[in-house]
Design a protein around this motif. Structure first.
Motif, mmCIF file in Angstrom:
data_model
loop_
_atom_site.group_PDB
_atom_site.id
_atom_site.type_symbol
_atom_site.label_atom_id
_atom_site.label_comp_id
_atom_site.label_asym_id
_atom_site.label_seq_id
_atom_site.Cartn_x
_atom_site.Cartn_y
_atom_site.Cartn_z
ATOM 1 N N GLY A 231 0.918 -1.161 0.061
ATOM 2 C CA GLY A 231 0.086 0.012 -0.152
ATOM 3 C C GLY A 231 1.025 1.083 0.053
ATOM 4 O O GLY A 231 0.291 2.377 -0.138
ATOM 5 N N GLY A 232 2.053 1.243 0.156
ATOM 6 C CA GLY A 232 3.119 2.245 -0.137
ATOM 7 C C GLY A 232 3.446 2.768 1.177
ATOM 8 O O GLY A 232 4.037 3.902 1.352
ATOM 9 N N ARG A 233 3.076 2.280 2.359
ATOM 10 C CA ARG A 233 3.374 2.789 3.752
ATOM 11 C C ARG A 233 4.609 1.929 4.335
ATOM 12 O O ARG A 233 4.953 0.938 3.719
ATOM 13 C CB ARG A 233 2.196 2.883 4.687
ATOM 14 N N GLU A 234 5.336 2.382 5.155
ATOM 15 C CA GLU A 234 6.451 1.931 6.032
ATOM 16 C C GLU A 234 5.595 1.050 7.312
ATOM 17 O O GLU A 234 5.008 1.764 7.998
ATOM 18 C CB GLU A 234 7.416 2.784 6.315
ATOM 19 N N ALA A 235 6.461 -0.005 7.441
ATOM 20 C CA ALA A 235 5.831 -0.928 8.471
ATOM 21 C C ALA A 235 7.073 -1.840 8.899
ATOM 22 O O ALA A 235 8.072 -2.123 8.095
ATOM 23 C CB ALA A 235 4.773 -1.642 8.310
ATOM 24 N N ARG A 236 7.256 -2.158 10.243
ATOM 25 C CA ARG A 236 8.410 -2.894 10.775
ATOM 26 C C ARG A 236 7.993 -4.463 10.466
ATOM 27 O O ARG A 236 6.838 -4.715 10.266
ATOM 28 C CB ARG A 236 8.155 -2.913 12.404
ATOM 29 N N ALA A 237 9.043 -5.075 10.238
ATOM 30 C CA ALA A 237 8.910 -6.597 9.860
ATOM 31 C C ALA A 237 7.962 -7.189 10.771
ATOM 32 O O ALA A 237 7.119 -7.904 10.436
ATOM 33 C CB ALA A 237 10.269 -7.356 9.920
ATOM 34 N N ASP A 238 8.199 -7.126 12.304
ATOM 35 C CA ASP A 238 7.551 -8.032 13.154
ATOM 36 C C ASP A 238 5.855 -7.525 13.020
ATOM 37 O O ASP A 238 4.935 -8.281 13.279
ATOM 38 C CB ASP A 238 7.894 -7.776 14.481
ATOM 39 N N GLU A 239 5.564 -6.221 12.617
ATOM 40 C CA GLU A 239 4.269 -5.642 12.660
ATOM 41 C C GLU A 239 3.613 -6.423 11.573
ATOM 42 O O GLU A 239 2.214 -6.766 11.599
ATOM 43 C CB GLU A 239 4.158 -4.120 12.487
ATOM 44 N N LEU A 240 4.187 -6.527 10.242
ATOM 45 C CA LEU A 240 3.803 -7.063 9.191
ATOM 46 C C LEU A 240 3.416 -8.584 9.267
ATOM 47 O O LEU A 240 2.166 -9.106 8.921
ATOM 48 C CB LEU A 240 4.387 -6.924 7.783
ATOM 49 N N ILE A 241 3.968 -9.306 10.064
ATOM 50 C CA ILE A 241 3.994 -10.830 10.234
ATOM 51 C C ILE A 241 2.695 -10.915 11.296
ATOM 52 O O ILE A 241 1.946 -11.651 11.247
ATOM 53 C CB ILE A 241 5.325 -11.481 10.737
ATOM 54 N N ALA A 242 2.896 -10.048 12.339
ATOM 55 C CA ALA A 242 1.849 -10.056 13.417
ATOM 56 C C ALA A 242 0.482 -10.039 12.800
ATOM 57 O O ALA A 242 -0.613 -10.403 13.728
ATOM 58 C CB ALA A 242 2.088 -9.059 14.606
ATOM 59 N N ASP A 243 0.221 -9.147 11.694
ATOM 60 C CA ASP A 243 -1.041 -8.855 11.387
ATOM 61 C C ASP A 243 -1.505 -10.085 10.397
ATOM 62 O O ASP A 243 -2.937 -10.343 9.980
ATOM 63 C CB ASP A 243 -1.201 -7.748 10.370
ATOM 64 N N LEU A 244 -0.679 -11.265 10.120
ATOM 65 C CA LEU A 244 -1.374 -12.193 9.399
ATOM 66 C C LEU A 244 -2.325 -13.079 9.931
ATOM 67 O O LEU A 244 -1.943 -13.517 11.342
ATOM 68 C CB LEU A 244 -0.040 -13.265 8.851
ATOM 69 N N PRO A 245 -3.017 -13.784 9.581
ATOM 70 C CA PRO A 245 -4.215 -14.603 10.087
ATOM 71 C C PRO A 245 -3.420 -15.914 10.347
ATOM 72 O O PRO A 245 -2.524 -16.360 9.652
ATOM 73 C CB PRO A 245 -5.262 -14.779 9.162
ATOM 74 N N ALA A 246 -3.916 -16.917 11.391
ATOM 75 C CA ALA A 246 -3.438 -18.057 11.610
ATOM 76 C C ALA A 246 -3.109 -18.893 10.336
ATOM 77 O O ALA A 246 -2.279 -19.695 10.432
ATOM 78 C CB ALA A 246 -4.288 -18.675 12.607
ATOM 79 N N ARG A 247 -4.178 -18.876 9.566
ATOM 80 C CA ARG A 247 -4.217 -19.904 8.314
ATOM 81 C C ARG A 247 -2.893 -19.574 7.281
ATOM 82 O O ARG A 247 -2.621 -20.238 6.569
ATOM 83 C CB ARG A 247 -5.394 -19.709 7.526
ATOM 84 N N SER A 248 -2.223 -18.335 7.600
ATOM 85 C CA SER A 248 -1.110 -17.910 6.644
ATOM 86 C C SER A 248 0.065 -18.972 6.911
ATOM 87 O O SER A 248 0.901 -19.084 6.047
ATOM 88 C CB SER A 248 -0.718 -16.799 6.819
ATOM 89 N N TRP A 249 0.090 -19.559 8.200
ATOM 90 C CA TRP A 249 1.342 -20.343 8.636
ATOM 91 C C TRP A 249 1.197 -21.755 8.263
ATOM 92 O O TRP A 249 0.219 -22.508 8.326
ATOM 93 C CB TRP A 249 1.460 -20.169 10.258
ATOM 94 N N ARG A 250 2.456 -22.419 7.714
ATOM 95 C CA ARG A 250 2.439 -23.494 7.215
ATOM 96 C C ARG A 250 3.766 -24.310 7.755
ATOM 97 O O ARG A 250 4.755 -24.038 8.052
ATOM 98 C CB ARG A 250 2.487 -23.581 5.703
ATOM 99 N N ARG A 251 3.407 -25.614 8.461
ATOM 100 C CA ARG A 251 4.426 -26.360 8.713
ATOM 101 C C ARG A 251 5.400 -27.119 7.626
ATOM 102 O O ARG A 251 4.682 -27.773 7.050
ATOM 103 C CB ARG A 251 4.122 -27.403 9.723
ATOM 104 N N LEU A 252 6.527 -26.697 7.630
ATOM 105 C CA LEU A 252 7.250 -27.134 6.452
ATOM 106 C C LEU A 252 8.710 -27.599 6.937
ATOM 107 O O LEU A 252 9.397 -27.348 8.001
ATOM 108 C CB LEU A 252 7.593 -26.100 5.580
ATOM 109 N N SER A 253 9.324 -28.878 6.448
ATOM 110 C CA SER A 253 10.522 -29.091 6.501
ATOM 111 C C SER A 253 11.613 -28.695 5.411
ATOM 112 O O SER A 253 11.334 -29.073 4.145
ATOM 113 C CB SER A 253 10.888 -30.765 6.557
ATOM 114 N N VAL A 254 12.602 -28.024 5.644
ATOM 115 C CA VAL A 254 13.418 -27.490 4.640
ATOM 116 C C VAL A 254 14.826 -28.265 4.514
ATOM 117 O O VAL A 254 15.776 -27.640 4.026
ATOM 118 C CB VAL A 254 13.554 -26.248 4.672
#
Length: 377
Positions: A231-254
Motif C-alpha cells: 500500500g506504499g506505507r512503511e511498517a516494521r517486519a514484526d508488525e507485518l507478520i503479526a497482522d497475518l491470520p493463523a491460516r497463513s502459517w504452514r509447517r514445512l521441513s526444509v
C-alpha cells in the motif's frame, strides 16, 4: 574405488592450477601443501606440512605462502571453476557469511578484538568473509576476502608491516560480499538464488544492489527492519507478520538437520509497490514449533511464481556454508595457519579452499559412482 577417485581428482585439480605458477618448485610444493592439509595431521602448519612432504625444514612451505611467484587470485578463480564444473547447476545457491580465526598478538593482518560469530563472543581474531556455492551434488567455498577493521586502515605503518597493499581502503563485510558476488556474476556461475544471514540481509544497499542485478535472494533481516508495504506505507517486519491470520502459517521441513528434519512454521506477506514483470517481493517469517515467540525474518526478491516452500528452502540453505566452514577447518586446515602477512593469509586460505573443493567433488563423484574426466582446464 574411492581412493582412486580422490587421487584422480587431486591430479586433475593440480593440473588445472599448474599454469598459475612461474616455476616448477612452488607448483609441486603446492600439491604437497594441499595433500598435507587433508592428511589428518593434528596441526597443519609449516613444520608438520613440511615433515609430511619429507622436507627437513618449513622454509619451503613458508616461502610458498610468503614470496613464491604464483597467481593466488588466479588459483581462487580455478577453485571456483572447478566447483562449478562438478557441482554447478541452474538451481544453485550462492551463500555469503564470515568466520573468525582466533589469533594471538597484534601483528597478523586485520587482527583485533572483535566479535566472532564462530566463537559467539568478542575475541582477538581475524575475520574472513566468504562466498560458498551449493547445489544438489555438494557445496564448497569459492571466494574469500580478509576483513580489515577501520583502525587498521587508519594506521598505514601497521598495514605496511603486515604487507597490506598500499592504498587499501576500508570495506564493510557487505561490500566485500558484493565484490565476491560480482566476480561470480562476471564468471557466469550458474545460480538461482543468493542467501545470507542478518548481518548482510539488514543492509539495504546490498539488497538494492542485488535487485539491480536481478539476483533473486532470500536474506535474513532484523525484527525492526522497516519495509514498504504493497500500500506504499512503511511498517516494521514484526508488525507485518503479526497482522497475518493463523491460516497463513504452514509447517514445512526444509532439510535434514543434526537432530532430524528441520521443521518450522513459515508464512509470507507481499511487500513493495511497482513489481517488475515476472518478479515479486515478500517478507518471509520462520516460527519455532517449540517457542512461537521465536521468529526469524527474511526479505525476499525473486520470480513472481515463487512459492512459500521455495523461499523457505532457500532460507534453509544457509546452513551449507556453516558446514563448509566446519569441513574446511576440520578436514582441510582452513584455520590451521601461523602466518601474519596479508599475502600469506590469502595464499593459505586459497589452498585450503582448493583442498576442501577437492574433497567435496571427490565425495560427490564417489557417491555418484561415475568418475568424470579431470583433465579439463
Amino acid at each position: 574405488m574411492v581412493v582412486d577417485v580422490v587421487m584422480d581428482q587431486l591430479d586433475g585439480v593440480h593440473g588445472r592450477i599448474g599454469g598459475r605458477f612461474a616455476r616448477s618448485e612452488p607448483r609441486n610444493r603446492a600439491r604437497e601443501y594441499v595433500s598435507g592439509l587433508v592428511a589428518g595431521l593434528e596441526r597443519k602448519n609449516g613444520w608438520t606440512l613440511a615433515e609430511q612432504a619429507g622436507e627437513v625444514s618449513p622454509d619451503g612451505m613458508q616461502r610458498l605462502l610468503r614470496w613464491a611467484d604464483w597467481d593466488i587470485d588466479g588459483v581462487r578463480d580455478d577453485v571456483r571453476d572447478y566447483v562449478v564444473e562438478h557441482l554447478g547447476e541452474p538451481g544453485g545457491v550462492l551463500i555469503v557469511d564470515d568466520t573468525g580465526f582466533v589469533k594471538k598478538g597484534t601483528r597478523s593482518a586485520g587482527v583485533q578484538r572483535q566479535y566472532s560469530g564462530t566463537a559467539g563472543r568478542i575475541e582477538n581474531c581475524q575475520i574472513g568473509t566468504f562466498l560458498a556455492y551449493a547445489g544438489a551434488r555438494g557445496h564448497a567455498l569459492i571466494d574469500r576476502e580478509l576483513y580489515l577493521p577501520e583502525p587498521w586502515i587508519a594506521d598505514p605503518d601497521r598495514c605496511r608491516r603486515a604487507g597490506i597493499p598500499e592504498g587499501a581502503e576500508f570495506e564493510t563485510k557487505p561490500r566485500q560480499a558484493m565484490a565476491m558476488l560480482a566476480r561470480a556474476f562476471a564468471a557466469k556461475v550458474p545460480f538461482a538464488w543468493v542467501t545470507a544471514d542478518e548481518a548482510y540481509g539488514q543492509v539495504k544497499y546490498l539488497r538494492l544492489w542485488l535487485e539491480a542485478h536481478d539476483a533473486a535472494h532470500v536474506l535474513a533481516t532484523k525484527v525492526n527492519d522497516t519495509l514498504v508495504t504493497t500500500g506504499g506505507r512503511e511498517a516494521r517486519a514484526d508488525e507485518l507478520i503479526a497482522d497475518l491470520p493463523a491460516r497463513s502459517w504452514r509447517r514445512l521441513s526444509v532439510g535434514a538437520g543434526a537432530h532430524g528434519p528441520r521443521e518450522y512454521e513459515w508464512a509470507r506477506v507481499a511487500i513493495r509497490i511497482g513489481w517488475q514483470p515476472g518478479r515479486g517481493h515478500w517478507l518471509l517469517a520462520r516460527r519455532s514449533l517449540s517457542d512461537p515467540a521465536e521468529i526469524a525474518y527474511y526479505v525476499c526478491y525473486g520470480p513472481r511464481r515463487s512459492t512459500l516452500l521455495d523461499l523457505a528452502r532457500i532460507a534453509g540453505a544457509r546452513w551449507r556454508i556453516e558446514e563448509c566452514f566446519q569441513q574446511a577447518k576440520n578436514e582441510a586446515g582452513l584455520d590451521h595457519y601461523q602466518v601474519r602477512s596479508w599475502r600469506a593469509w590469502y595464499a593459505h586460505i586459497t589452498l585450503s579452499m582448493l583442498a576442501h573443493a577437492w574433497l567435496a567433488v571427490s565425495r560427490s563423484l564417489a557417491i555418484k559412482g561415475e568418475p568424470v574426466p579431470t583433465n579439463q582446464a
